[in-house]
Design an enzyme around this catalytic site. Sequence first.
Site, PDB file in Angstrom:
ATOM      1  N   HIS A  72       0.846  -1.331   0.154  1.00  0.00           N
ATOM      2  CA  HIS A  72       0.132  -0.140  -0.039  1.00  0.00           C
ATOM      3  C   HIS A  72       1.024   0.970  -0.027  1.00  0.00           C
ATOM      4  CE1 HIS A  72      -4.242  -1.663   1.356  1.00  0.00           C
ATOM      5  NE2 HIS A  72      -3.298  -2.488   0.655  1.00  0.00           N
ATOM      6  N   PRO A 289      -4.692   1.088  18.940  1.00  0.00           N
ATOM      7  CA  PRO A 289      -4.382   0.109  17.597  1.00  0.00           C
ATOM      8  C   PRO A 289      -4.347   1.325  16.509  1.00  0.00           C
ATOM      9  CG  PRO A 289      -6.621  -0.191  18.428  1.00  0.00           C
ATOM     10  CD  PRO A 289      -5.885   0.478  19.482  1.00  0.00           C
ATOM     11  N   TYR A 381       3.471   6.841   9.963  1.00  0.00           N
ATOM     12  CA  TYR A 381       2.606   5.621   9.630  1.00  0.00           C
ATOM     13  C   TYR A 381       3.741   4.550   9.181  1.00  0.00           C
ATOM     14  CZ  TYR A 381      -1.299   3.204   8.180  1.00  0.00           C
ATOM     15  OH  TYR A 381      -2.226   2.104   8.247  1.00  0.00           O
TER      16      TYR A 381
HETATM   17  C1  DHB Z   1      -5.564  -2.749  10.795  1.00  0.00           C
HETATM   18  C2  DHB Z   1      -5.550  -2.658  12.115  1.00  0.00           C
HETATM   19  C3  DHB Z   1      -5.180  -1.236  12.641  1.00  0.00           C
HETATM   20  O1  DHB Z   1      -5.076  -0.846  13.868  1.00  0.00           O
HETATM   21  C4  DHB Z   1      -4.721  -0.269  11.653  1.00  0.00           C
HETATM   22  O2  DHB Z   1      -4.536   0.835  12.034  1.00  0.00           O
HETATM   23  C5  DHB Z   1      -4.839  -0.617  10.390  1.00  0.00           C
HETATM   24  C6  DHB Z   1      -5.207  -1.746   9.946  1.00  0.00           C
HETATM   25  C7  DHB Z   1      -5.781  -4.095  10.362  1.00  0.00           C
HETATM   26  O3  DHB Z   1      -6.441  -4.972  11.186  1.00  0.00           O
HETATM   27  O4  DHB Z   1      -6.231  -4.581   9.250  1.00  0.00           O
END
Ligand code: DHB
Length: 388
Positions: A72, A289, A381
Amino acid sequence: TRTQVAIVGAGPAGLLLSHLLHRSGIESVVIDIRTHEEIATTIRAGILEPGSVRMLVDSGVSDRVLTEGDRHDGVVLRFDGDNHRIDFRELVGESVWLYPQTDVFIDLADRRKTDGGDVRYGVRDTAVSIDPPVVTFTEADGRPTRLAADLIVGADGSRSNCRHAFPDGLRTEWFREYPFAWFGFLAEAPQSHPELIYARSEHGFALVSQRTSTMQRMYFQCAPTERPEDWDDERIWAEMRKRVNGNGFTLQEGPISGKTVLPFRSFVTAPMRHGRLLLAGDAAHTVPPTGAKGLNLALADVRVLHEVIDEYFAGGSDESLRRYTDRALDRVWKAQHFSYWATTLLHSIDGASPFDLERQRGELAMLTESRRGAAYFAEGYTGSWGPS
Ligand code: DHB
């Protein structure tokens, strides 16, 4: 039994370390209270930083991430009903890979198996003592085992046993809770968009991620007290539509499975080493997350840990072990900041004032309209913060 490095935890961090040590001629035994099946089927995150991909590929774990993962080159930040793409490749010359953590685990577990690695799943009653370094446990077949080691590595996740083997009062902890959680689920549907969408809306945050061409992974912000069983498919899609659909964009819907509520926490403990016990990954730090830093940060710890353990066995002195905490924490706090910042950038906070809401929109506008703003996000990122 005796080994050079006893590794507690057979997730990606523990297994990658065992693999790297093997390549340096250092033996290890890895144990986990979970079965291989449990680890391989627990849905976790899906995004790998380029540095994580390089580690897996260059150390010969597998190139399946390159052949079966999806590169990506950017992500979409969606707000005020419009998509704003951040182009990582153009801005910082890097990409990320969509490749589920369960596949990272399977690649590592297969590689360890092929190389004759000693990995014991499904053990019980693990106990860790530091001086001298000994791990005792009950094997899956019921035999009690005493494993003596030169070093113990705790890669045993956020509820780490190893962390609690440090003497009382020795560790400092930094902790932050958030007043929300994520509701995660799998949808049997085609992709809604070629790249991930991080959406801010007046109804709260939502994330559209992917797994395969027929299976998608999505999340939406919810209260930490939500229970998956209270949400049927229609209720979930209604929530997602409110937050993501509009201005010509429509989510692809389908049957839902794999519902979970993920807690949101920021946590760091230091030092990450005491005597001959060293912590890696979630055992030492947890991130919320948003931005998928958890796995990547664990693998970055392992990169440093491999180097210090290599030096330790080459020179026999504690000097390299002593530097572990500072070397690892440098990246840990950068990732803590990014995860916290990406979270506050996109989530709705209960009780936010009209000022707070407009300020948040201003921040998003700066990030997407300013090339330098976008590049800052892209660096975070992709984890391109220079050498750790
Ligand atoms: C996913 C989980 C994440 O916390 C994130 O920022 C991007 C993708 C995932 O599980 O695909």
